[in-house]
Motif scaffolding. Structure first.
Motif, PDB file in Angstrom:
ATOM      1  N   SER A   1       0.833  -1.200   0.000  1.00  0.00           N
ATOM      2  CA  SER A   1       0.000   0.000   0.000  1.00  0.00           C
ATOM      3  C   SER A   1       0.871   1.255   0.000  1.00  0.00           C
ATOM      4  CB  SER A   1      -0.974  -0.020   1.175  1.00  0.00           C
ATOM      5  OG  SER A   1      -0.379   0.484   2.330  1.00  0.00           O
ATOM      6  N   LYS A   2       2.036   1.175   0.656  1.00  0.00           N
ATOM      7  CA  LYS A   2       2.965   2.305   0.630  1.00  0.00           C
ATOM      8  C   LYS A   2       3.494   2.507  -0.779  1.00  0.00           C
ATOM      9  CE  LYS A   2       2.993   3.248   5.001  1.00  0.00           C
ATOM     10  NZ  LYS A   2       3.521   2.197   5.876  1.00  0.00           N
ATOM     11  N   LEU A   3       3.868   1.385  -1.383  1.00  0.00           N
ATOM     12  CA  LEU A   3       4.415   1.466  -2.737  1.00  0.00           C
ATOM     13  C   LEU A   3       3.369   2.060  -3.681  1.00  0.00           C
ATOM     14  CD1 LEU A   3       7.010   0.729  -4.188  1.00  0.00           C
ATOM     15  CD2 LEU A   3       5.964  -1.429  -4.841  1.00  0.00           C
ATOM     16  N   ALA A   4       2.121   1.659  -3.465  1.00  0.00           N
ATOM     17  CA  ALA A   4       1.056   2.197  -4.314  1.00  0.00           C
ATOM     18  C   ALA A   4       0.932   3.702  -4.120  1.00  0.00           C
ATOM     19  CB  ALA A   4      -0.273   1.514  -3.967  1.00  0.00           C
ATOM     20  N   GLN A   5       1.092   4.154  -2.889  1.00  0.00           N
ATOM     21  CA  GLN A   5       1.055   5.599  -2.649  1.00  0.00           C
ATOM     22  C   GLN A   5       2.200   6.302  -3.375  1.00  0.00           C
ATOM     23  OE1 GLN A   5       1.141   6.234   1.575  1.00  0.00           O
ATOM     24  NE2 GLN A   5      -0.778   5.165   1.891  1.00  0.00           N
ATOM     25  N   VAL A   6       3.378   5.670  -3.312  1.00  0.00           N
ATOM     26  CA  VAL A   6       4.526   6.265  -4.004  1.00  0.00           C
ATOM     27  C   VAL A   6       4.244   6.351  -5.502  1.00  0.00           C
ATOM     28  CG1 VAL A   6       6.954   5.953  -4.584  1.00  0.00           C
ATOM     29  CG2 VAL A   6       6.175   5.504  -2.265  1.00  0.00           C
ATOM     30  N   LEU A   7       3.675   5.277  -6.042  1.00  0.00           N
ATOM     31  CA  LEU A   7       3.392   5.284  -7.479  1.00  0.00           C
ATOM     32  C   LEU A   7       2.371   6.362  -7.827  1.00  0.00           C
ATOM     33  CD1 LEU A   7       3.369   1.478  -8.305  1.00  0.00           C
ATOM     34  CD2 LEU A   7       5.042   3.193  -9.005  1.00  0.00           C
ATOM     35  N   ARG A   8       1.456   6.614  -6.897  1.00  0.00           N
ATOM     36  CA  ARG A   8       0.446   7.632  -7.167  1.00  0.00           C
ATOM     37  C   ARG A   8       1.081   9.024  -7.270  1.00  0.00           C
ATOM     38  NH1 ARG A   8      -4.364   6.578  -3.310  1.00  0.00           N
ATOM     39  NH2 ARG A   8      -3.243   8.101  -2.085  1.00  0.00           N
ATOM     40  N   VAL A   9       2.155   9.232  -6.544  1.00  0.00           N
ATOM     41  CA  VAL A   9       2.889  10.493  -6.675  1.00  0.00           C
ATOM     42  C   VAL A   9       3.808  10.432  -7.889  1.00  0.00           C
ATOM     43  CG1 VAL A   9       4.532  12.039  -5.541  1.00  0.00           C
ATOM     44  CG2 VAL A   9       2.789  10.867  -4.190  1.00  0.00           C
ATOM     45  N   TRP A  10       4.323   9.235  -8.132  1.00  0.00           N
ATOM     46  CA  TRP A  10       5.255   9.050  -9.240  1.00  0.00           C
ATOM     47  C   TRP A  10       4.590   9.394 -10.571  1.00  0.00           C
ATOM     48  CZ3 TRP A  10       5.169   5.292 -13.267  1.00  0.00           C
ATOM     49  CH2 TRP A  10       6.360   5.160 -13.990  1.00  0.00           C
ATOM     50  N   VAL A  11       3.310   9.063 -10.716  1.00  0.00           N
ATOM     51  CA  VAL A  11       2.612   9.286 -11.989  1.00  0.00           C
ATOM     52  C   VAL A  11       2.652  10.756 -12.415  1.00  0.00           C
ATOM     53  CG1 VAL A  11       0.297   9.341 -13.005  1.00  0.00           C
ATOM     54  CG2 VAL A  11       1.164   7.228 -11.993  1.00  0.00           C
ATOM     55  N   PRO A  12       2.134  11.690 -11.624  1.00  0.00           N
ATOM     56  CA  PRO A  12       2.184  13.082 -12.081  1.00  0.00           C
ATOM     57  C   PRO A  12       3.604  13.616 -12.197  1.00  0.00           C
ATOM     58  CG  PRO A  12       1.379  12.959  -9.820  1.00  0.00           C
ATOM     59  CD  PRO A  12       1.422  11.558 -10.347  1.00  0.00           C
ATOM     60  N   LEU A  13       4.477  13.159 -11.310  1.00  0.00           N
ATOM     61  CA  LEU A  13       5.858  13.634 -11.329  1.00  0.00           C
ATOM     62  C   LEU A  13       6.543  13.222 -12.627  1.00  0.00           C
ATOM     63  CD1 LEU A  13       7.086  15.270  -9.136  1.00  0.00           C
ATOM     64  CD2 LEU A  13       7.987  13.202  -8.090  1.00  0.00           C
ATOM     65  N   THR A  14       6.320  11.975 -13.006  1.00  0.00           N
ATOM     66  CA  THR A  14       6.958  11.478 -14.231  1.00  0.00           C
ATOM     67  C   THR A  14       6.357  12.154 -15.458  1.00  0.00           C
ATOM     68  OG1 THR A  14       7.284   9.370 -13.140  1.00  0.00           O
ATOM     69  CG2 THR A  14       7.501   9.401 -15.527  1.00  0.00           C
ATOM     70  N   LEU A  15       5.040  12.319 -15.454  1.00  0.00           N
ATOM     71  CA  LEU A  15       4.404  12.968 -16.606  1.00  0.00           C
ATOM     72  C   LEU A  15       4.941  14.388 -16.788  1.00  0.00           C
ATOM     73  CD1 LEU A  15       0.726  11.741 -16.175  1.00  0.00           C
ATOM     74  CD2 LEU A  15       2.300  11.168 -18.041  1.00  0.00           C
ATOM     75  N   CYS A  16       4.998  15.145 -15.699  1.00  0.00           N
ATOM     76  CA  CYS A  16       5.517  16.514 -15.797  1.00  0.00           C
ATOM     77  C   CYS A  16       6.970  16.503 -16.248  1.00  0.00           C
ATOM     78  CB  CYS A  16       5.418  17.225 -14.453  1.00  0.00           C
ATOM     79  SG  CYS A  16       3.743  17.590 -13.971  1.00  0.00           S
ATOM     80  N   SER A  17       7.748  15.568 -15.722  1.00  0.00           N
ATOM     81  CA  SER A  17       9.162  15.508 -16.087  1.00  0.00           C
ATOM     82  C   SER A  17       9.323  15.210 -17.573  1.00  0.00           C
ATOM     83  CB  SER A  17       9.882  14.435 -15.267  1.00  0.00           C
ATOM     84  OG  SER A  17       9.760  14.708 -13.894  1.00  0.00           O
ATOM     85  N   CYS A  18       8.515  14.280 -18.077  1.00  0.00           N
ATOM     86  CA  CYS A  18       8.567  13.980 -19.514  1.00  0.00           C
ATOM     87  C   CYS A  18       8.290  15.245 -20.319  1.00  0.00           C
ATOM     88  CB  CYS A  18       7.532  12.920 -19.881  1.00  0.00           C
ATOM     89  SG  CYS A  18       8.015  11.268 -19.418  1.00  0.00           S
ATOM     90  N   GLY A  19       7.268  15.969 -19.903  1.00  0.00           N
ATOM     91  CA  GLY A  19       6.930  17.199 -20.601  1.00  0.00           C
ATOM     92  C   GLY A  19       8.088  18.179 -20.577  1.00  0.00           C
ATOM     93  N   LEU A  20       8.711  18.300 -19.413  1.00  0.00           N
ATOM     94  CA  LEU A  20       9.787  19.280 -19.271  1.00  0.00           C
ATOM     95  C   LEU A  20      10.991  18.938 -20.146  1.00  0.00           C
ATOM     96  CD1 LEU A  20       9.593  19.933 -15.445  1.00  0.00           C
ATOM     97  CD2 LEU A  20       9.171  21.580 -17.274  1.00  0.00           C
ATOM     98  N   LEU A  21      11.135  17.645 -20.451  1.00  0.00           N
ATOM     99  CA  LEU A  21      12.269  17.272 -21.311  1.00  0.00           C
ATOM    100  C   LEU A  21      12.173  17.962 -22.663  1.00  0.00           C
ATOM    101  CD1 LEU A  21      12.747  13.521 -20.494  1.00  0.00           C
ATOM    102  CD2 LEU A  21      14.378  15.361 -20.142  1.00  0.00           C
ATOM    103  N   TYR A  22      10.951  18.061 -23.205  1.00  0.00           N
ATOM    104  CA  TYR A  22      10.794  18.737 -24.501  1.00  0.00           C
ATOM    105  C   TYR A  22      11.269  20.181 -24.412  1.00  0.00           C
ATOM    106  CZ  TYR A  22       7.830  14.810 -25.859  1.00  0.00           C
ATOM    107  OH  TYR A  22       7.361  13.567 -26.154  1.00  0.00           O
ATOM    108  N   THR A  23      10.838  20.862 -23.356  1.00  0.00           N
ATOM    109  CA  THR A  23      11.170  22.283 -23.274  1.00  0.00           C
ATOM    110  C   THR A  23      12.637  22.488 -22.916  1.00  0.00           C
ATOM    111  OG1 THR A  23      10.146  22.182 -21.083  1.00  0.00           O
ATOM    112  CG2 THR A  23       8.897  23.224 -22.831  1.00  0.00           C
ATOM    113  N   PHE A  24      13.192  21.609 -22.089  1.00  0.00           N
ATOM    114  CA  PHE A  24      14.616  21.753 -21.783  1.00  0.00           C
ATOM    115  C   PHE A  24      15.464  21.481 -23.022  1.00  0.00           C
ATOM    116  CE2 PHE A  24      13.919  21.322 -17.049  1.00  0.00           C
ATOM    117  CZ  PHE A  24      14.547  22.504 -16.725  1.00  0.00           C
ATOM    118  N   GLN A  25      14.999  20.519 -23.863  1.00  0.00           N
ATOM    119  CA  GLN A  25      15.737  20.204 -25.089  1.00  0.00           C
ATOM    120  C   GLN A  25      15.973  21.452 -25.924  1.00  0.00           C
ATOM    121  OE1 GLN A  25      17.150  17.617 -26.527  1.00  0.00           O
ATOM    122  NE2 GLN A  25      16.628  16.074 -25.013  1.00  0.00           N
TER     123      GLN A  25
END
Lengths: 396, 334
Positions: free
Chosen positions: B37-61
């Protein structure tokens, strides 16, 4: 190079994780744990501390019972943390009953109660057990703070020299409306019946800050609001929020030579350190009610309840009875103290009922017809402020 | 050696804060990955964090600092909420959820394009435009929650009325995390890898980011490419916001973006602007976020300590990074 740096960092972190990972340990040698979710800091000298102290009260009364708590559970202090997530945590640590102390936790606690049918939930000041929206393992508890607020308004009316009383309100909902209205009714009663002044000469203004405590950039600043009250002739400010700004500002103004007073809220010890300005405090005494719910949950006699408990009128400041009280403050004059005692006795004996018609809402529509006594539902779900009060009745 | 410095640095902070060092490290870990259940909570935070990070890669590029990512998350959440409110009694909840995804992504993309246009047409630095738009977005959310979208009779910081359960992305009880959210995030990661590495767009973004003036010689249009980068970044941030609404909170709340946008900036920097690192660093940050709740729960420590640790970590790595590049006489490249 960079890659190596990062790789090294992560490897060490990973390594430290594996070394340090120990199996989670059970908490203490208690036979019953309950979890407490506090919306503010545990030491806020206000709403949250009153709950925190009640938790300790239960621990002292019931050996073997242990409290777990998380404080500052609000969107500003813990962005991204959800109520169901914290409940998972507390249940994982062995909590059998969860107490949530904010109306704003309503949705989260309902969701968590459905996810954990074997855990008991007590939500302070919600109405899920009344409306049937919540599952059977969720109960609600609230104190009839209306009486505390009446006494607070009463002391304010007996003390004010300008006839202008300010009410520092949190956000606008049914609870805050009825509490502000109760304070007004108490003030009006003192003004008319004790001071023998016409009601029209009493000004009672409510300013809402937008939340239970200051969130910079989101709410109005309660310090500012309190200052505005005092600077515009309001010489008593009643606090409806969870924190102590009204009292702090009053003390500053008093030290600056201004005759002003304040009435804090929530916490029995709130007057401490503000002897010159504190007229008294309507406070919550959750300990006895907590004890009742925890005893029931522990012995398997849980019953879903919606409890709205009044004070113990024989002694409203008895810490083993009743969920609310009013402790007169050092700044309250002797005459006012005597009048307060009498007013309390009249309320307790049912000789005086301030929620009795005729009372109109702010827009002039009728709230209670002449002689009509408000039912619990009519008070709980108040739709507007009362006529005679200034300030908005609902968010625009 | 560097890693040792980081650890010593963190431990020094803990000692200063009067915290038991080993226990804190241990709690952070067990609090984050100690159970499913802890891991699931981490993944729930991981989802938006990873999505935003992916987006930022385009702009940083392409050399843009898309600090407005936070507001783009919020606009995504607003867009999704609008759709869900319109379709609250629809017979086809699946279609409503699908529409919410699309509108949420569009909302984020449009908000990003606004900052992009200010940059390419107005010459406004994207950092200022982004920050300004973040404030506007936050104001918009508060206005909606306290105004047109308030609960019947009551305006409350706890947000809008929750949506009917049929409009939640399902979370199987044993999973505790929405498979849709995880799947979409994995797709976003794969798509980002594909675009950045194997398409003309990815190449062009890199070329402009490397040398904007020279790119003209190759017939590239930096302005238009910047808008593409912003649009893609905004769409992914908007997706993160949509999932916050449909998976995590089931309503719009004032803190819907939860600072994940800002945090994602740190993730990408710490990942040295490399996609392959992003999911791991994002996971690490998410774990720190979730694990840190144990600090007040067990040790009665202030959980903002984890924010200090996070900040110290990024700062240390960046400092070392700068020191190394200074020594080698090179400036950073993407």
């Amino acid at each position: 190079m960079i890659k190596k740096t990062l790789l090294g960092t992560l490897m060490v972190l990973a390594l430290s994780m594996t070394i340090l990972t120990a199996p989670p340990q059970p908490v203490g040698a208690s036979d019953f744990s309950f979890g407490l979710l506090l919306v503010g800091p545990y030491n806020d000298r206000g709403w949250s501390q009153a709950h925190f102290d009640a938790g300790h009260y239960v621990e002292a009364k019931l050996p073997g019972v242990k409290m777990l708590y998380i404080d500052k559970m609000n969107p500003a202090d813990r962005p991204g943390v959800t109520i169901p997530q914290l409940v998972d945590d507390l249940v994982g640590k062995g909590a059998k009953l969860i107490i949530a102390n904010s109306d704003d936790m309503k949705d989260g606690i309902r969701e968590a109660a459905k996810q954990h049918p074997d855990t008991y939930f007590l939500h302070i000041s919600g109405d899920d057990a009344l409306t049937g929206k919540g599952p059977n393992n969720l109960s609600n508890l609230m104190g009839r703070m209306e009486y505390g607020k009446m006494l607070a308004g009463f002391t304010a009316a007996l003390t004010t020299k300008t006839g202008k009383i300010g009410y520092l309100g949190p956000l606008i909902n049914e609870e805050t409306r009825r509490l502000a209205a109760a304070a007004y009714l108490g003030a009006r009663y003192g003004w008319e019946q004790v001071r023998r002044q016409p009601a029209a000469d009493l000004k009672f203004k409510v300013t809402w800050i937008g939340f239970w405590f200051n969130i910079p950039g989101v709410t109005s600043d309660p310090t500012q609001v309190a200052q505005n009250f005092f600077d515009s002739g309001y010489d008593v400010v009643l606090s409806g929020i969870d924190t102590t700004e009204a009292l702090v500002v009053a003390r500053q103004k008093h030290q600056g030579g201004k005759p002003v007073w304040a009435v804090p809220y929530d916490f029995k010890g709130a007057c401490e350190g503000a002897d010159q300005v504190c007229l008294g405090v309507p406070y919550y005494n959750w300990g006895p009610s907590y004890l009742q719910f925890i005893t029931a949950a522990r012995s398997g006699n849980w019953k879903q309840q919606w409890l709205w408990l009044g004070p113990d009128w024989s002694d409203i400041n008895n810490e083993d009875r009743g969920p609310i009280g009013f402790l007169p403050g050092p700044a309250l004059s002797a005459e006012a103290r005597t009048a307060l005692k009498q007013f309390t006795a009249e309320l307790g004996a049912g000789k005086v009922n301030l929620f009795q018609g005729p009372l109109d809402y702010q827009d002039g529509s009728s709230y209670l017809k002449a002689g009509e006594v408000a039912s619990d539902q009519q008070i709980w779900y108040m739709q507007q402020l009362l006529k005679g009060m200034e300030g908005p009745s609902s968010a625009k | 050696m560097v890693a040792a410095i980081v650890l010593v640095f963190i431990s020094a902070i803990l000692v200063l804060a009067g915290a038991p060092v080993l226990e804190v490290h241990g709690l952070l870990v067990t609090g984050a990955v100690g159970s499913w259940s802890k891991l699931a909570q981490v993944l729930r935070v991981w989802v938006p964090l990873t999505l935003c990070s992916c987006g930022l890669l385009y702009t940083f590029q392409i050399g843009l600092w898309n600090i407005g990512v936070e507001g783009q998350v919020m606009l995504g959440a607003i867009g999704a909420t609008a759709v869900l409110r319109l379709g609250f009694d629809s017979a086809l909840p699946g279609a409503v959820l699908g529409a919410a995804l699309v509108v949420g992504m569009l909302g984020g993309a449009l908000w990003a394009l606004l900052a992009g246009l200010l940059k390419t047409w107005g010459g406004v630095n994207e950092i200022f435009a982004g920050l300004g738009l973040n404030f506007v977005a936050q104001g918009l959310i508060l206005w909606l929650i306290f105004g047109p979208w308030r609960r019947p009779g009551v305006a409350s910081m706890s947000g809008t009325e929750p949506f009917a359960e049929s409009l939640w992305f399902p979370t199987p009880a044993v999973w505790r995390i929405s498979p849709h959210a995880l799947g979409l995030t994995l797709v976003a990661l794969a798509a980002t890898a594909l675009v950045l590495r194997h398409t003309r767009l990815g190449l062009a973004l890199r070329a402009v980011g490397g040398n904007p003036s020279a790119s003209y010689l190759f017939g590239l249009k930096p302005g238009r490419l910047m808008l593409w980068a912003m649009g893609l970044a905004g769409a992914l941030a908007g997706l993160a916001g949509t999932l916050q609404v449909t998976v995590v909170y089931h309503r719009l709340i004032p803190a819907i973006s939860s600072n994940y946008g800002y945090l994602a900036l740190l993730v990408v920097m710490l990942a040295d602007y490399r996609l392959s690192w992003v999911p791991f660093i994002a996971f690490f940050f998410a774990a720190l976020n979730v694990g840190s709740i144990q600090l007040p729960l067990v040790l009665q420590l202030d959980s903002s300590l984890s924010g200090v640790i996070q900040g110290a970590l990024v700062l240390t790595v960046l400092l070392i990074h700068a020191w190394n590049s200074g020594k080698a006489g090179t400036r950073w490249t993407t």
